[in-house]
Design an enzyme around this catalytic site. Sequence first.
Site, PDB file in Angstrom:
ATOM      1  N   SER A   1       0.847  -1.192   0.000  1.00  0.00           N
ATOM      2  CA  SER A   1       0.000   0.000   0.000  1.00  0.00           C
ATOM      3  C   SER A   1       0.877   1.234   0.000  1.00  0.00           C
ATOM      4  O   SER A   1       2.033   1.197   0.458  1.00  0.00           O
ATOM      5  CB  SER A   1      -0.881   0.022   1.254  1.00  0.00           C
TER       6      SER A   1
ATOM      7  N   TYR B   1      -1.481  -0.272  10.572  1.00  0.00           N
ATOM      8  CA  TYR B   1      -1.759  -0.672   9.189  1.00  0.00           C
ATOM      9  C   TYR B   1      -0.594  -0.292   8.277  1.00  0.00           C
ATOM     10  O   TYR B   1      -0.076  -1.114   7.519  1.00  0.00           O
ATOM     11  CB  TYR B   1      -3.055  -0.035   8.682  1.00  0.00           C
TER      12      TYR B   1
END
Length: 253
Positions: free
Chosen positions: A139, A152
């Site tokens: 990501s 995250y």
Amino acid sequence: MTSSLFITGATSGFGAATARRFAKEGWSLIITGRREDRLQALTEELSEQTDVHSIVLDVRDRAAVEAAVQALPERFATLRGLVNNAGLALGTTPAPQCDLDDWDTMVDTNIKGVLYCTRLLLPRLIAYGAGAGIVNLGSVAGNWPYPGSHVYGATKAFVKQFTLNLRCDLQGTGVRVTNIEPGLSETEFSVVRFGGDKSKADAVYAGTDPLTPEDIAESIHWALNQPKHVNINSIELMATCQAWNNFNIHRSE
């Protein structure tokens, strides 16, 4: 040689789109996910195009992953590709207010799940040799910090470094390794992140033109179908409407 692809988290979003993209070209598919009803529906859909083996699987469960790999039918035994797609984000509250259970879930899924699937399938990928490949779903959060990303983003930074380290260890085997790093993408990602609150999730994408699951699937397909001597190290892609912001400065009143 049979082209079989193992996809985790195939019941929605990037995983489902990737399965559909490769099914069009006749790749044999091993698709996994936790939601049996969705997995069965996708299996029935794709079985009209190619050979599909589905496994109800939680990648956090090491013993279950081991059992699933050992029980692969003979016709799927030769593996050309692995897409480590299963992953999630939970919450956006600042670290001091976060639930440790959420942190555990993100670490267990985004890190340990990738480790389990990669290590247990590596012998099959190495046996395939030149042309085999692993695609990890990272990501932009693994490259660029933002408030509420804490664990995250850290898990995706792990995926980035793990991908690079794998490249070193697999040199000479012919197995390629790629990290796909999407930015703003409209999937169930935000619904999960906000605990099922669809109104909050919809607000994330309001007034934007985000990436789609099909955009990411196309990137995965491109990376895995390069000539055998080409390794795509990473692909960072963002919606045109998204960009980096200025550094934030807290000022006392």
